[in-house]
Write an enzyme that holds these catalytic residues in place. Structure first.
Site: not given
Ligand code: PEP
Ligand code: MG
Length: 911
Positions: A33, A103, A112, A114, A347, A470, A577, A633, A778, A797, A799-802, A865, A885
């Site tokens: 401001k 202000r 709003g 503060m 603003r 607001h 899957r 897979r 993974e 690839s 597998g960031t979950n595992d 993935c 990717y």
């Molecule tokens: C993972 O593990 O990231 C994955 C893509 O495989 P899933 O979730 O099927 O174990």
């Molecule tokens: Mg997995």
């Protein structure tokens, strides 16, 4: 020399010098401001004179435990003297007194959140002087009571209701409905009453010394940086807590000195649709807070054109100028005092997702901003909004036919939402967070204190307030559907219910709101997810595609998902899957038979029965993705997931045995015995497959090695489908992926099986299919030995979950419902690692894997993935790691396209 803590609005050049010549730096320490007021002053826009106490002063004050830094107050007084010279008025003077506002103003706008105190400088003597000067006692005592009221609630923390009560009594006594009808005498009495309440609550007299008022107000603004609502807001908006707020002290101008005065707020373009037309609200003879608080019914700004044509023209010109100057849509506040227009604030304006896209595209096409800037102006979250649920036309039509349309208000933040009514923010939060309820928060109007409830709610509904209220601003910012200003809603907070015509809705009843149309319905209306066919969004995404380097693929198991993904711009399937197809009713019996049998011929029979299903599934995917890669897979989860639940089986068996004991008919006994026999066999198998840690057990590639026939069947289905569609003329690019690899030898074994079977099918079909063989990364060991693995894989690839589960040693299935939440609340983990990739741990493993893998195969295709593939922050990391990717759910594809472009455009820029 001591530090410069205070800058007048005409000293922005000095502030720039101090901030290293950077506008962002100036914003950082004068606050948004303050910096904009100074900038407007520099370019000659009429701004009431004033000065800014820096954010550095605020931080110094807070660090010192509540003491002004040395010389700050003196500098504030000096700056005030300059303002006195500029205005020809004097602070505390009994002839021509100067009044100022105080202000807050942080680097990032926190509307709003503060504190603000207006009309500082008024006391019994200066009030008399101004009354004499203006000849308008009514105005003066209205201003005076506002000072006492704000000072009480803001500086001294008095409850606002005690003042409201006095006002209600004053209106009743005078026999009027609105404050504007109160006369000078009434306001005088109210001021006195306010002062005595002030004394009762604080045990102190209301301070009559203007300097003391200013000092206390400055402190109150500093302190409000650490108020609960400001902290809640910063947490939600991810604004750093150590920025501090600046304090802006500015000459008061009055929109409430008569009918040649007005005050209003406006957006230079439509904040809901993005249309290039000024929209706003104003009030004749009122102070700014009246407009924002929605206390009085505001007028549409277009009417000002008729009421004050020359003022409107000037205002319009200034608005265009400001928009050009800042190269963005502006949110402005103005006041007209006795026929003179003053700009009080500008603003960048908050906007809906639709509006953000339209403004960005139109500004770029008008040459005001570049295409890069246009792409950066839209956030991934805003793109996500286009994929948010909406009500289906048919459903709303039916609701209207059955009389469930309750009312229509202002459609200030689009999207559909349903939930149970909660009439206050604390309840809304408690119901949503503790009981997992979907809530619509309903209030007469919202205040900054309500933000936590608004964030927890699915949507917001108010009976008062305008487009710039607001509720509207906050809802828009956080993408919450909202309908405001529904005047037909008669909210009875005492009875915790609302009435619309003769329908009574109690707290806890279901309602549905449509922030796109402004409609409010009784009951729970079904929602549908719209297609992203907005041509402007499509254009923006095409622009984004020109900048991004990361490919955007999708996780899809069925042809319909693949088609949607492709429609949304996916350039491949990063994960199919295959096991998901096994769960379908007509297939599960074969899967179970395959698992249950000890006979290899029966197993072959079961697999043979599954083969045509799989072949057709894959053929469908290949057709939908004609010309693009499709990663399939092989089976991943532990086999027991396909069998009935152990506890259910035991219960069913007990039940059957009980029935057997009481059964008298021979044929029924035979039938029961046969059923018991089958169930016992299944139970035995379930028990033999049961594992203490199934996620670390017989799954993934281990399963494929354990039952090679399963791998063979899947490979055969993939290649038969490939040959089939290739003969139809489809350009097919299958990539076969092995899950859960942790040792290169696993890959060696599977590759041999695959190559043999693939060759067999292709020879039989007389077609050569170009395919790839690769693996998921993974398990940390796979990442660490990626060079060995790359010898046998032509793609990776992540597998960031595992990978997150195994790196942290935290169960992906349970943690988010238990201690992980506590970890985040306590700040032990900055983010949920299952939502945003943990840069230093999981991210580092990915980095190692990419480096080692590409050392062996420089053009190794590396993708992701796991769920993180659709998370903008994780996409940034994937870009930095040089992945080929990201693959995400079809619904996240547009978000990922934009986030991938942002990753490029952010390169080399610090936030
Ligand atoms: C993972 O593990 O990231 C994955 C893509 O495989 P899933 O979730 O099927 O174990
Ligand atoms: Mg997995």
């Amino acid at each position: 020399m001591t530090k410069k803590w205070v800058y007048t609005f005409s000293e922005v050049d000095k502030a720039e010098e101090y901030g290293g010549g950077e506008w962002e730096g100036v914003r950082g320490f004068l606050g948004g401001k303050g910096a904009n007021l100074a900038e407007m002053t520099r370019i000659g826009i009429p701004v009431p004179p004033g000065f800014t106490v820096t954010t550095e002063a605020c931080n110094a004050y807070l660090e010192a435990g509540g003491t002004f830094p040395e010389e700050m107050w003196e500098q504030e007084k000096d700056a005030l003297e300059k303002v006195e010279r500029e205005t020809g008025k004097k602070f505390g003077d009994t002839k021509n007194p100067l009044l100022v506002s105080c202000r807050s103003g942080a680097k990032f706008s926190m509307p709003g959140m503060m504190d603000t105190v207006l009309n500082i400088g008024l006391n019994d003597k200066t009030a008399k002087a101004i009354a004499k000067l203006t000849g308008d006692e009514r105005f003066v005592y209205d201003a005076y009571r506002r000072l006492v009221q704000m000072f009480g609630s803001v500086v001294m923390d008095m409850p606002g209701e005690v003042f409201e009560e006095v006002l209600t009594k004053a209106r009743d006594k005078a026999g009027v409905e609105t404050d504007t009808e109160l006369k000078a005498e009434d306001w005088k009495a109210v001021t006195d009453e306010f002062k005595s309440i002030f004394k009762r609550y604080t045990n102190k007299d209301f301070p009559t010394d203007p300097y003391e008022q200013l000092k206390m107000a400055t402190e109150a603004v500093f302190k409000s940086w650490n108020g609960k609502r400001a902290i809640d807001y910063r947490n939600a908006a991810k604004i750093s807590h150590n920025l501090g707020t600046a304090v802006n002290i500015q000459t008061m101008v009055f929109g409430n000195m008569g009918d040649d005065c007005a005050t209003g707020v406006a957006l230079t373009r439509n904040g809901t649709t993005g249309e290039n037309q000024i929209e706003g609200d104003y009030l004749i003879n009122a102070q700014g807070e009246d407009v924002v608080a929605g206390i009085r019914l505001t007028e549409d700004l277009r009417k000002l054109k008729e009421e004050m044509p020359s003022i409107y023209d000037e205002f319009e010109q200034i608005s265009h100028r400001l928009e050009k100057h800042y190269r963005d849509m502006q949110d402005v506040e103005f006041t007209v005092e006795k026929g003179k227009l003053w700009m009080l604030q500008t603003r960048d304006g908050k906007r809906t997702a639709q509006s953000a896209v339209r403004i960005a595209i139109e500004m770029a096409e008008d040459g005001l901003i570049t295409r890069e800037e246009a792409v950066m102006r839209v956030t991934p979250e805003q793109v996500d909004f286009f994929l948010h649920p909406q009500f289906d036309r048919k459903t709303t039509e039916a609701a209207k036919d059955t009389g469930n349309l309750l009312a229509t208000g202002l459609n200030v933040s689009p999207g559909a939402a349903f939930g149970v009514v909660a009439f206050d923010a604390d309840l809304a939060e408690a119901w949503a967070k503790k009981e997992g309820k979907q809530v619509i928060m309903v209030r007469p109007e919202t205040k900054p204190d309500d933000v936590h409830g608004m964030l927890a709610a699915q949507g917001i509904l108010t009976s008062r307030g305008g487009r710039t209220s607001h509720a509207a601003l906050v809802a828009r910012q956080f993408g919450k559907p909202a309908v405001v200003g529904v005047s037909e809603l008669d909210i009875d907070m005492g009875r915790r219910q609302m009435k619309v015509k003769d329908v009574v809705i109690k707290e806890g009843d279901w309602i549905s709101i449509d922030g796109t149309s402004g409609e409010v319905y009784a009951g729970k209306l079904e929602t549908v997810v719209p297609d992203i066919k907005d041509p402007l969004l499509l254009k923006l995404l095409t622009w984004a595609d020109e900048f991004r380097r990361l490919g955007v693929w999708a996780n899809a198991d069925y042809p319909s998902d693949a088609q949607r993904a492709r429609d949304y711009g996916a350039e491949g399937i990063g994960l199919c899957r295959t096991e998901h197809m096994f769960f379908e009713a007509e297939r599960l019996p074969f899967v179970q038979k395959m698992i249950m049998t000890d006979s290899s011929s029966e197993q072959r029979e079961a697999l043979n029965a599954l083969l045509p299903f799989q072949r057709e599934d894959f053929a469908g995917l290949f057709r939908a993705m004609d010309g693009l890669p499709v990663i399939i897979r092989l089976i991943d989860p532990p086999l027991h997931e396909f069998l009935p639940n152990h506890v259910d089986l035991i219960r069913e068996l007990a039940d059957l045995k009980l029935r057997l004991q009481h059964c008298g008919k021979l044929e029924e006994i035979d039938e029961l015995l046969s059923q018991i026999n089958t169930k016992e066999r299944i139970l035995k198998r379930v028990e033999s497959l049961s594992e203490q840690n199934p996620m670390l057990g017989l799954r993934g590639v281990r399963l494929g090695i354990h039952i090679p026939e399963l791998t063979i069947m899947q490979v055969r289905a993939i290649f038969e489908a490939s040959c089939l569609v290739a003969k139809e003329g489809v350009d097919v690019h299958p990539e076969i992926m092995i899950p859960l690899t942790c040792h290169v030898n696993e890959l060696k074994v599977q590759r041999e099986v695959l190559e043999t079977e693939a060759k067999k099918v292709m020879e039989k079909q007389g077609i050569e299919i170009d395919y790839k063989f690769g693996t998921m990364i993974e398990i940390p060991r796979a990442a660490l030995t990626a060079d060995e693995i790359a010898e046998y894989a032509s793609f990776f690839s992540f597998g960031t979950n595992d990978l997150t589960q195994t790196t942290f040693g935290i169960s992906r299935d349970d943690a988010e419902a238990s201690f992980l939440v506590e970890y985040m609340e306590k700040g032990i983990l900055p983010d949920n690692p299952f939502a945003t990739i943990d840069r230093n741990g999981v991210g580092e493993l990915m980095k190692i894997a990419v480096k080692k893998g590409r050392a062996i195969k420089p053009d190794l295709e590396c993708g992701i993935c796991g769920e993180h593939g659709g998370d903008p922050q994780s996409i940034l990391l994937c870009h930095e790691l040089g992945l080929t990717y990201v693959s995400c759910s079809p619904f996240r594809v547009p978000v990922a396209r934009l986030a991938a472009a942002h990753a490029v455009l952010r390169e080399g820029k610090t936030e």
